[in-house]
Design an enzyme around this catalytic site. Structure first.
Site, PDB file in Angstrom:
ATOM      1  N   SER A  75       0.839  -1.191   0.000  1.00 57.01           N
ATOM      2  CA  SER A  75       0.000   0.000   0.000  1.00 57.01           C
ATOM      3  C   SER A  75       0.876   1.245   0.000  1.00 57.01           C
ATOM      4  O   SER A  75       1.849   1.330   0.755  1.00 57.01           O
ATOM      5  CB  SER A  75      -0.915   0.016   1.226  1.00 57.01           C
ATOM      6  OG  SER A  75      -1.500   1.286   1.417  1.00 57.01           O
ATOM      7  N   LYS A  76       0.519   2.232  -0.815  1.00 55.65           N
ATOM      8  CA  LYS A  76       1.303   3.466  -0.867  1.00 55.65           C
ATOM      9  C   LYS A  76       1.185   4.249   0.439  1.00 55.65           C
ATOM     10  O   LYS A  76       2.016   5.112   0.725  1.00 55.65           O
ATOM     11  CB  LYS A  76       0.879   4.328  -2.045  1.00 55.65           C
ATOM     12  CG  LYS A  76      -0.552   4.842  -1.977  1.00 55.65           C
ATOM     13  CD  LYS A  76      -0.871   5.678  -3.206  1.00 55.65           C
ATOM     14  CE  LYS A  76      -2.286   6.227  -3.171  1.00 55.65           C
ATOM     15  NZ  LYS A  76      -2.615   7.012  -4.382  1.00 55.65           N
TER      16      LYS A  76
END
Length: 460
Positions: free
Chosen positions: A234-235
């Site tokens: 996940s960013k």
């Protein structure tokens, strides 16, 4: 395989995800090995994401990993927004054929009818004969939709569990599921290779393609990439931007090699291998359906291998962006072979060699505190005295410090710690005595004297 056309269709998001890079490479490998085409299509219909610099970022990131127009397999970029007339034509066709209908239901009305916030659409508007509203595709009430996937086999979706899904908004603009299908049909795409999160979309598109008079493509949905906790990258939580790795000094060759191994392997326990050798061996059918762990430590190890394999001149050129303007390239060349064997990413070059180019080293306080515990004044002053007459070569410099350390009951490893920090500012770095030889007698002596002054031992 002949006439293979694979497409890579990223959305501009301000950064290029490593998972997207892996998907691009798998598509690229398939196109190259089959003599086919890799079609780049930018999904730019979301106005909030339609920024030219973001699109340029996608093209730049792909270019960095070798996916670009210098290869005849590359085609594009195309822009999804350019196909809006075809999207609207497709919606009109589906409406005319009775395969789609208008719907004016709100979510609140659906919940009121069904008594549940979790139920899908109930088909309320199927027979109402509306002439405006959102447009829904009419899914079959019975039977099974089968997505034949090269990686996952036949995946079944019971039609009764698929709601009549929206294909166009009330203003006529298409949703992703329809736009993608129409674009793929328009561009004669034969293979769709993408992340497993799109598997549900494939079930809907398996209904859309024949409804639009076309045969569905070959599907392949790649395994999700997870972090150390086995959670999807996940960013918000993980380091996922390809641009960040590029800026840090990861080599494109290493990144390509590593990403290709996320879910696939060439066999025979081989890992480090160039792109030209991977492409003939790559098969989508051999991709594992299980999640793939993105191990940054392993990527770093790969990168170190690739750095060490560079010709020395190339290594120096690759390091140049991480060195300050005006640094003496001739002086750097003297220590470049030492640095090449020690750094894992190119950005580490500065901290390894900056002591050569600064008037005085930048001291890391933790390194200073740690090194200046074992008789630092005696060691530094003793070594300083020996340097007056010692021959200025690596072996003689080493022997001199060994003798000073022995006089104070210290082995070389302990004796060189305060000298290293006094000269370089850090406890770790390039081989000490080779560094001293390059630093030179006068600068070495000046720094040792400055360290003694810092220790309050002036005149010792």
């Amino acid at each position: 395989m002949t006439d293979v056309r694979v497409r890579f269709a990223p959305s501009p998001t301000g950064m290029f995800h490593v998972g997207g890079a892996r998907t691009a490479l798998f598509n690229w490998a398939l196109a190259e090995q089959s003599g086919g085409r890799f079609v780049l299509r930018v999904e730019d219909t979301d106005a909030t994401r339609n920024r030219p610099e973001w699109t340029e970022g996608i093209i730049s990131a792909l270019d960095w990993i070798g996916v670009n127009g210098t290869n005849p397999a590359f085609e594009g970029p195309y822009f999804q927004s350019a196909y809006e007339p075809q999207h609207r034509e497709a919606v009109a066709k589906l409406l005319a054929d009775g395969r789609a209908y208008y719907c004016d239901c709100t979510r609140e009305a659906l919940v009121a009818r069904t008594g549940s916030e979790h139920r899908g659409y109930d088909g309320h508007c199927r027979e109402r004969g509306l002439t405006e509203g959102a447009v829904r595709f009419r899914t079959p009430d019975e039977g099974v939709t089968i997505v034949s996937d090269l990686i996952r086999g036949d995946v079944e979706f019971p039609n009764e569990a698929q709601e009549d899904f929206v294909i166009a908004r009330t203003d006529g603009s298409p949703l992703y599921v329809l736009a993608n299908a129409v674009d793929d049909i328009t561009q004669n795409i034969t293979h769709v290779v993408r992340g497993e999160e799109h598997l549900g979309n494939a079930a809907k598109q398996m209904l859309l393609w024949p409804a639009l008079g076309a045969n569905p493509p070959v599907w392949a949905h790649l395994p999700v990439i997870v972090n150390e906790q086995r959670k999807k990258l996940s960013k918000r939580r993980d380091k996922v931007a390809l641009e960040d790795y590029r800026a840090e000094g990861y080599l494109a060759e290493a990144m390509v090699n590593y990403l290709m191994l996320l879910g696939w392997g060439p066999g025979e326990d081989r890992e480090i291998m160039p792109w030209s050798e991977m492409v003939p061996l790559f098969r989508l059918e051999d991709v594992n359906s299980s999640s793939a762990f993105f191990d940054e430590k392993k990527l770093r190890a790969f990168n170190g291998e690739y750095i060490r394999a560079l010709p020395l001149e190339t290594f120096e050129e690759r390091c140049a962006p991480y060195l300050e303007d005006g640094w003496d390239r001739e002086l750097f060349s003297k220590v470049a072979p030492l640095a090449q064997t020690r750094i894992g990413v190119l950005s580490e070059i500065r901290q390894n060699v900056d002591f050569l180019f600064l008037d005085e080293p930048v001291f890391d306080q933790a390194s200073w505190d740690k090194a200046m515990k074992n008789s630092p004044v005696e060691i530094i002053s003793g070594y300083l005295a020996r340097l007056e007459l010692v021959s200025w070569d690596t072996e003689s410099l080493k022997e001199a410090l060994e003798e000073v350390g022995a006089a104070h009951g210290l082995k070389l490893g302990k004796a060189q710690a305060p000298v290293r920090v006094a000269l370089t500012g850090r406890t770790v770095g390039l081989p000490l005595f080779e560094s001293i030889e390059v630093l030179g007698r006068e600068r070495t002596q000046d720094r040792l004297r400055a360290a003694l002054a810092r220790l309050g031992a002036v005149g010792v």
